[in-house]
Each structure stands twice: as structure tokens, then as C-alpha cells.
Design an enzyme around this catalytic site. Structure first.
Site, PDB file in Angstrom:
ATOM      1  N   LEU A 139     -50.119  76.655  79.245  1.00  0.00           N
ATOM      2  CA  LEU A 139     -49.934  77.483  80.443  1.00  0.00           C
ATOM      3  C   LEU A 139     -50.743  76.977  81.628  1.00  0.00           C
ATOM      4  O   LEU A 139     -50.362  77.191  82.777  1.00  0.00           O
ATOM      5  CB  LEU A 139     -50.342  78.929  80.140  1.00  0.00           C
ATOM      6  CG  LEU A 139     -49.527  79.652  79.061  1.00  0.00           C
ATOM      7  CD1 LEU A 139     -50.151  80.998  78.755  1.00  0.00           C
ATOM      8  CD2 LEU A 139     -48.085  79.816  79.498  1.00  0.00           C
ATOM      9  N   GLY A 140     -51.862  76.341  81.387  1.00  0.00           N
ATOM     10  CA  GLY A 140     -52.685  75.882  82.501  1.00  0.00           C
ATOM     11  C   GLY A 140     -54.020  75.381  82.016  1.00  0.00           C
ATOM     12  O   GLY A 140     -54.256  75.227  80.808  1.00  0.00           O
ATOM     13  N   GLY A 171     -61.815  76.227  84.018  1.00  0.00           N
ATOM     14  CA  GLY A 171     -63.148  75.718  83.770  1.00  0.00           C
ATOM     15  C   GLY A 171     -63.525  75.800  82.301  1.00  0.00           C
ATOM     16  O   GLY A 171     -64.311  75.000  81.801  1.00  0.00           O
ATOM     17  N   PHE A 172     -62.987  76.798  81.585  1.00  0.00           N
ATOM     18  CA  PHE A 172     -63.275  76.975  80.167  1.00  0.00           C
ATOM     19  C   PHE A 172     -62.581  75.905  79.340  1.00  0.00           C
ATOM     20  O   PHE A 172     -63.118  75.376  78.381  1.00  0.00           O
ATOM     21  CB  PHE A 172     -62.812  78.374  79.745  1.00  0.00           C
ATOM     22  CG  PHE A 172     -63.249  78.788  78.363  1.00  0.00           C
ATOM     23  CD1 PHE A 172     -64.390  79.541  78.199  1.00  0.00           C
ATOM     24  CD2 PHE A 172     -62.527  78.421  77.240  1.00  0.00           C
ATOM     25  CE1 PHE A 172     -64.802  79.924  76.934  1.00  0.00           C
ATOM     26  CE2 PHE A 172     -62.935  78.797  75.977  1.00  0.00           C
ATOM     27  CZ  PHE A 172     -64.081  79.553  75.819  1.00  0.00           C
ATOM     28  N   GLY A 173     -61.351  75.576  79.721  1.00  0.00           N
ATOM     29  CA  GLY A 173     -60.549  74.627  78.973  1.00  0.00           C
ATOM     30  C   GLY A 173     -59.075  74.966  79.097  1.00  0.00           C
ATOM     31  O   GLY A 173     -58.676  75.798  79.914  1.00  0.00           O
ATOM     32  N   VAL A 206     -55.267  76.529  78.320  1.00  0.00           N
ATOM     33  CA  VAL A 206     -54.738  77.827  77.888  1.00  0.00           C
ATOM     34  C   VAL A 206     -53.308  77.621  77.387  1.00  0.00           C
ATOM     35  O   VAL A 206     -52.498  76.991  78.076  1.00  0.00           O
ATOM     36  CB  VAL A 206     -54.763  78.858  79.030  1.00  0.00           C
ATOM     37  CG1 VAL A 206     -54.252  80.203  78.550  1.00  0.00           C
ATOM     38  CG2 VAL A 206     -56.168  78.990  79.600  1.00  0.00           C
ATOM     39  N   LYS A 234     -56.989  80.768  74.613  1.00  0.00           N
ATOM     40  CA  LYS A 234     -57.911  80.052  75.493  1.00  0.00           C
ATOM     41  C   LYS A 234     -58.844  79.211  74.625  1.00  0.00           C
ATOM     42  O   LYS A 234     -59.650  79.735  73.860  1.00  0.00           O
ATOM     43  CB  LYS A 234     -58.697  81.074  76.313  1.00  0.00           C
ATOM     44  CG  LYS A 234     -59.426  80.541  77.516  1.00  0.00           C
ATOM     45  CD  LYS A 234     -60.033  81.736  78.259  1.00  0.00           C
ATOM     46  CE  LYS A 234     -60.729  81.312  79.540  1.00  0.00           C
ATOM     47  NZ  LYS A 234     -61.317  82.483  80.221  1.00  0.00           N
ATOM     48  N   ASP A 292     -67.377  85.809  89.234  1.00  0.00           N
ATOM     49  CA  ASP A 292     -66.428  84.718  89.520  1.00  0.00           C
ATOM     50  C   ASP A 292     -65.050  85.295  89.855  1.00  0.00           C
ATOM     51  O   ASP A 292     -64.022  84.836  89.334  1.00  0.00           O
ATOM     52  CB  ASP A 292     -66.334  83.759  88.339  1.00  0.00           C
ATOM     53  CG  ASP A 292     -65.719  82.422  88.729  1.00  0.00           C
ATOM     54  OD1 ASP A 292     -65.671  82.128  89.938  1.00  0.00           O
ATOM     55  OD2 ASP A 292     -65.277  81.676  87.830  1.00  0.00           O
TER      56      ASP A 292
END
Length: 752
Positions: A428-429, A432-434, A436, A450, A547
């Protein structure tokens, strides 16, 4: 008084002169010992006629030390033990000290006049002029002399736009993009002759650096002054001389210098240059470039003109005297100096090689120690994570569990099956976390998976933070966390699936944005505010998101917003109001100034981010997208300018085609500008913002100039977008670095 009819005209004439004299005296009195001039006020060249700023830091008056021809300059002086000159208004056209005046007349013209020369117009109001009593000229405590329409709060003219030879805080170097004028500093010929001298300092926009230029006396420019890191020769006057370049005489050696000494027996004068436009620096440059010159001094008492020495033979240096020359002192040891340079360079290279070898061995040993520390740290973090999971579920869990609405622990194999092995078709995209991914559970439920990237700037701390915070939060405008999975180095969070992806997927795309009509945008703004209100006031603990931005707002089937990504959120008790950290995380452009600069955050930090987000949604533009060559402003600064000018509806996305409520737009922009106030205490609470948006309260408070008026560094992240973005979460152990980044960008972009 009794007088004849014949004497009546003389008496009337007497009273007329008396009245004019009184008016003149009152006018001078108003201009003395004050910081401002109104229409009709006059500042003359007397010693007592001056403007001084409110705190007395600066005063403006005609220079009381005229040149030999009784010419003077209107100048601004810094006040202290010794007054220092910071600005000159008429350096190209000095005026007669006995008749000079500065006036602000009833036609709105600010000018300098004397009995010689033409009037010097500093500012003239464009026609038609309505004789407004709101135009005032004020000397500020910054040293800026400002002509302003106080009714419209609009600056008509200011001395900071016309720098001379001094740079005060708040002044700029570069190009004024509004007027095309070049902001630069030009030296004076001497201390008493303030006409433009031989040196100029300016900002070079192409190379993005400060450059100095030596101005050719015939009107051209004779090249750049060398930068200090390119200098090898003797530093004689705050600049430096480059060696080995064309035009530098071979008779000059490194270490040669001019020394100012009293002398006698000076019969070796080559010639005099009687041109009063030459200053002492011009004499020095000409002598340095001429191998036949061995010394110089100025010709006239005011420091202008040149006298040169052909040789030093027969010249004697005295212990004291009135005749001083700058004598050339030769460096006889420059060859020995070069030899030692080579010796030192060789020794330095050898020591560097030895040092690098020792450092390499130490690094290899340190790497082994860090690898073992990382293994132990991972074990501790996994134990802490298990404690967080038990907190969320209220009991101990083993394997795959599903206790009603409690948090579930998924096996890694079930995640592989649900996402088809994390296939690219299901991606999906990227955030910053990684990455998805979309997944389908055996029950048929669609989820968003995620996955923590191994190269992510975030780690187990953020993973555990989000797991601990969001598992207990229940609100229609917050994304729901379903479960998690830990497998070896893999860390995974599973959320409810949002079919319409994120707000930025629609808002910042010119085609998809058309699907967001005004009613949908207003509902999205209200929904985000409701979610924040829950976090700040009604959840078990006060939560600061830290954020908030468009990519962290997900949209469900009905385009209802849900706040997501709690990896950097912080939990407060109900009694706490703010906290401080030296680990700055978030997205530039959406971070409040007190957080970005000092590490201080509170609920008002989220309010600031929400204010920027409001302006994003109204305009359909990113917070830094308004920047262009002729408008160095971010979206916040652009909105503020439109608000000041009373044309705030120009901010609205043109794709809305006037199908919006003007009253709602005005309320939203008003609320947004109040949210981005520089001082946190001046910002409203999120509950007050909701009341403003829904028109439940009448707001009389007007917004002030926002914190980040000019463009700032913004790193965008596409959490659920189609394109892969870059990491928006940045960490730094020293918050002063963030301050330096901001200051550097504002100077380069000439923000106002």
C-alpha cells in the site's frame, strides 16, 4: 489694545508671524526627544534635534562632525560608551549642515532638504494621497527607521531595505525579490567622508555564499576578494592576498606586510594622488601591486588621497612623531618557512597513518562489543514488549489469541499467508516505520500490515510505544490496532484496513483532490479535531501525538478521518502539562517552534500541527509548496499575508469552484492561524478550536504573525500513498542543531 484703522494691517501681520513662529517651534519640539515623526514634523541639523528609540538603543540625527566643506549626513547611531555609526541615509549626496532638515510633509513625502542640491526623496506616497494621519515614521529599538501606515499595519519604507556599511540583526543581504534591489554592504571612504568606498560585501545567490568585491574606481569591479581558506599571504586589513595568481607581483612574498610607523627623512615620495575619492585601502592596494612602492599614507587629514614612497633608503624610523607611513616589511625567512612546511607535512602524514591503524583496530574490537550488547538489548526489549502486550490484554497470552476486542498476537506464518508473502501487489505504501501491505485474515477481514524496516530510523522503542498507547484507545476518529507479531528480527503491527488510504493520497493529487468537496473537507477537519480532543482530554491518559500530518490521517469507506501512527506519541498524566526531550522526532513544517528548537512539547504542540493541517486541507497544497522565486514563503506565511490583506478566500483550493461556505472558510483559516502562533500559551486548546469551527463561540482574538513565516525544511512521508517517500522521523541528540538548520535556511531564502 487700541489702534487706528490705519495700523490694523501691521498688527494683523505681527500676529500672523507670531502664530507661524509658534507652529514652527511646536513642530521642532515634537520632533525632538521622541522616537517618531508624524505628518508635518521636521528634524533639523541642530544638536538637540534627534529621534531616539523607546529604550534609547539607537538615535537618528544629522552628523554633528561635518567635513571641511560643512557637509553632513543624516545618520543612525548605536548608543553606548562610544556612539557608533550604523546607517547613512544620504551618503551619495551630503547636505549643508546649516540648513539641512528631514521632513514628513502632509503629502506623505519623507525627504531631506538643504540650501544646496536637490531634495533627497526617501519615500513619496503614490497618488491619490488622502492626507492620512495614520502615517508615522518611527525609529525602532532594532535600529530600523520605519515609515508605516499604522491603520493598515503596513510598512511603506524602512531603512533596513537600504543597508549602507553595517549589518544589524534583522537586515538581509541578497536580492529583494519584491523590488529587485540588491541588499549589500559598501564601505565608506573614511570616518568623515561617508560616500561609498572601495569594498562591497554581498550574498551571491548562485553559489549561496557571502562574497566580497573590490570596486574599481572607474565604476567597474576588479574581482572577488579571496576567501580566507584560499589565502597564503599576509593579512593586512581584514582581508587576504592570494599568491601565484595573474596580476600579483612576484616581488611580494608570504609574510610581507605593511606596518604603520612614525618616520622622518621622507624625501623619497614618488607622487601624490590628490583624488579625495581614494581611501587608505585604495592606497594600500596600489602600493602592494607596485614593486617600486615601499610605503604609503593618506594625503588629506580626513583620510583620503595617497602619498607613496619610492624607497626606504635614508628613511629613519622614530620612536614617536606626527608623520606616519605604512612601511613595507619584507619577510626574509619565507624560504625557511616553506622548508618547515614540507617537513611538518611529512611528519603529519606519518602520524596520521599510525593513528588510523590504531583507530581501525579499536573500531574492530568495539564492533564485537556492540554486537554482543545488541544481542542482550534485544532480549530485554522483547521482554518489555511482552509486558506491554500483557498490559493491553490484561492477562498473559501465549501464541495466537483472540479475547473479544483485546489485542491479538499473530503468528508470523499467518501474516505471510495474509499478505501473500509481502508481495509487491499487496503493498500500500512506505512510511518512516517501513512498508505497509494489505492482508486478508482467514475470517475474511481486511487488514493493513505495517512491517518495521530493518533500515528504519525507528526501532523497538517506537514499536513498543505504539503498541502500548493505541491498544487501549477507543474512538471513532482513531485507527484501531488489531494485533502484532514478533518473529526473530521482524516486528509487525496489524491495523484495521482503510480502503481510501490516507488524506495526502487525495489532498495532494490534482485529480483525486476533486473528490474532496468542501463538506467532506470540513468533516475531515472536524473529525481530526474530535480525535485530538479525545487524546488530549477524554482518554485514560493524556496523549501527545507529536507527528500529526496528512499522511498520518487515514480515511474509511465514507471518507471519515482516523488518526494513525502513534510511534512517537507520548503519554502524560492528567496533571502534567508539558515535557522536555533532547530527542527531536517528527516532521519539519508541522513541528511547533518550542519543540523543534528547545525539545519542549505539550498538547499545544499538536494544536500547532493541526493548524498547519487545516491550511493544507483548505488550500490543497503542502505546507512548503507556496515557495517560488518571487514569493519565498511557506503555506503558513502565504496564509498570513492573505489574512493581512483581507483576501483570505484566495487561499481556498481553486478546484472547489466556489462551492464552499465563505463563513466556514473564514472560521477555519482564523482558527488555523491562531493554532500556529509562535508562543504556545497564545494558541487555543483543541476544544476551543472545535467550538470555533462549529461556530459555537465568537472569537474576537486576532492572529499574530506566525512562527515559521518563511520556508523551512520539510520532509514529506507517504504513509499510505502510491509513491515511496522518505523517512519523515528524524532524531537528534542535540536540539541546537535544529536551531542552526532553521537559521541557515531563513538566511539563504531571505524570509520576511
Amino acid at each position: 489694545m487700541v489702534y487706528t484703522e490705519k495700523g490694523k494691517p501691521q498688527v494683523l501681520l505681527f500676529f500672523t508671524y507670531l502664530s507661524l513662529w509658534c507652529i514652527t517651534i511646536s513642530t521642532y519640539v515634537k520632533a525632538e526627544n521622541t522616537d517618531s515623526m508624524k505628518l508635518g514634523d521636521i528634524l533639523n541639523a541642530s544638536a538637540t534635534s534627534k529621534l531616539c528609540s523607546k529604550q534609547g538603543r539607537y538615535c537618528m540625527h544629522f552628523n554633528q562632525k561635518p567635513d571641511p566643506e560643512n557637509l553632513t549626513y543624516l545618520s543612525i547611531f548605536g548608543k553606548g560608551k562610544d556612539d557608533w555609526l550604523v546607517w547613512i541615509s544620504n551618503r551619495n549626496q551630503p547636505v549643508d549642515i546649516n540648513s539641512a532638515i528631514l521632513s514628513l510633509n502632509y503629502s506623505g513625502v519623507l525627504k531631506i532638504e538643504s540650501k544646496i542640491g536637490k531634495p533627497i526623496i526617501l519615500y513619496a506616497s503614490p497618488p491619490p494621497f488622502n492626507n492620512s494621519s495614520y502615517i508615522v515614521a518611527t525609529l525602532l529599538d532594532t535600529g530600523n527607521f520605519v515609515l508605516k501606515d499604522i491603520q493598515k499595519n503596513f510598512v511603506l519604507w524602512q531603512s533596513f531595505d537600504h543597508p549602507t556599511d553595517s549589518l544589524l540583526p534583522g537586515m538581509k543581504l541578497g536580492v529583494n525579490l519584491k523590488t529587485g534591489e540588491n541588499w549589500s554592504l559598501v564601505s565608506s571612504i573614511s570616518d568623515t567622508i561617508l560616500s561609498p568606498g572601495p569594498f562591497r560585501l554581498e550574498w551571491e545567490a548562485t553559489r549561496k555564499e557571502l562574497t566580497g568585491q573590490l570596486i574599481n574606481r572607474e565604476g567597474g569591479e576588479s574581482g572577488d576578494i579571496a576567501r580566507a581558506d584560499m589565502c597564503y599571504g599576509y593579512n593586512t586589513n581584514g582581508g587576504c592576498q592570494k599568491w601565484g595568481e595573474a596580476g600579483i607581483p612576484t616581488c611580494r612574498n608570504p609574510g610581507d606586510k605593511f606596518d604603520n610607523k612614525p618616520v622622518y627623512g621622507n624625501d623619497n615620495i614618488v607622487n601624490n594622488i590628490e583624488n579625495a575619492s581614494y581611501g587608505i585601502s585604495d592606497c594600500q592596494e596600489m602600493c602592494w601591486s607596485n614593486c617600486s612602492c615601499f610605503g604609503f599614507k593618506y594625503l588629506y587629514e580626513n583620510g583620503t588621497g595617497c602619498v607613496f614612497l619610492e624607497s626606504t633608503e635614508g628613511l629613519n624610523v622614530a620612536s614617536s612623531g606626527d608623520d606616519y607611513f605604512y612601511i613595507l616589511i619584507k619577510n626574509a625567512d619565507h624560504k625557511v618557512f616553506d622548508k618547515w612546511i614540507w617537513i611538518c607535512a611529512g611528519m603529519g602524514t606519518l602520524l596520521l597513518i599510525i593513528g588510523l591503524s590504531i583507530l581501525l583496530r579499536a573500531l574492530m574490537k568495539r564492533k564485537q562489543v556492540l554486537r554482543e550488547e545488541e544481542r542482550i538489548r534485544m532480549q530485554i526489549e522483547i521482554q518489555d514488549l511482552e509486558a506491554s502486550r500483557r498490559y493491553c490484554n490484561g492477562d498473559d497470552l501465549e501464541g495466537d489469541l483472540s479475547n473479544g476486542d483485546d489485542l491479538k498476537v499473530f503468528s508470523y506464518s499467518s501474516i505471510i499467508v495474509a499478505t501473500s508473502g509481502f508481495s509487491s501487489e499487496n503493498k500500500l505504501g512506505q512510511g518512516g516505520f517501513g512498508p505497509v501491505f494489505k492482508g486478508i485474515l482467514p475470517s475474511g477481514q481486511e487488514v493493513a500490515v505495517k512491517k518495521l524496516s530493518k533500515t528504519s530510523g525507528q526501532g523497538m522503542t517506537e514499536f513498543r510505544n505504539e503498541l502500548t498507547l493505541i491498544c487501549k484507545l477507543q474512538h471513532t476518529n482513531l485507527v484501531q490496532l488489531i494485533g502484532h507479531c514478533i518473529h526473530e528480527q521482524e516486528r509487525i503491527l496489524i491495523y484495521e484496513y482503510m480502503p481510501n488510504k490516507s488524506l495526502d493520497f487525495f489532498l495532494f493529487d490534482s485529480t483525486r483532490r476533486k473528490l474532496l468537496n468542501w463538506n467532506k473537507r470540513f468533516n475531515i477537519m472536524d473529525g481530526i479535531a474530535q480525535g485530538l480532543l479525545y487524546l488530549h482530554k477524554y482518554s485514560r491518559h493524556k496523549i501527545i501525538h507529536r507527528d500529526l500530518k496528512a499522511s498520518n490521517i487515514l480515511l474509511d469507506d465514507n471518507m471519515n478521518p482516523k488518526i494513525s501512527d502513534f510511534g512517537v506519541a507520548r503519554m502524560f498524566t492528567k496533571q502534567e502539562t508539558e515535557a522536555n526531550t533532547n530527542r527531536i522526532v517528527g516532521t519539519y513544517g508541522y513541528m511547533s517552534p518550542e519543540y523543534a528548537m528547545e525539545g519542549v512539547f505539550s498538547t499545544k504542540s499538536d494544536v500547532y500541527s493541526f493548524g498547519v493541517l487545516l491550511l493544507d486541507i483548505i488550500s490543497g497544497e503542502k505546507c512548503n509548496s507556496m515557495y517560488c522565486e518571487d514569493r519565498p514563503l511557506n503555506l503558513v506565511g502565504h496564509a498570513w499575508e492573505l489574512w493581512k490583506e483581507g483576501v483570505v478566500l484566495q487561499l481556498v483550493d481553486p478546484l472547489l469552484n466556489d462551492t464552499f461556505s465563505e463563513d466556514e472558510v473564514l472560521r477555519c483559516v482564523h482558527a488555523g492561524l491562531l493554532c500556529v502562533e509562535e508562543n504556545a500559551d497564545d494558541r487555543p486548546t483543541i476544544s476551543n478550536v472545535i467550538a470555533m469551527l462549529t461556530n459555537k463561540i465568537k472569537v474576537d482574538v486576532l492572529p499574530k504573525k506566525p512562527a515559521y513565516y518563511g520556508r523551512t525544511r520539510v520532509f514529506d512521508e507517504e504513509t499510505y500513498g502510491e509513491e515511496v517517500g522518505v523517512d519523515s522521523t528524524h532524531e537528534n541528540s542535540d536540539s541546537h542543531v535544529q536551531s542552526l538548520l532553521k537559521c541557515r535556511d531563513e538566511i539563504i531564502k531571505f524570509t520576511e
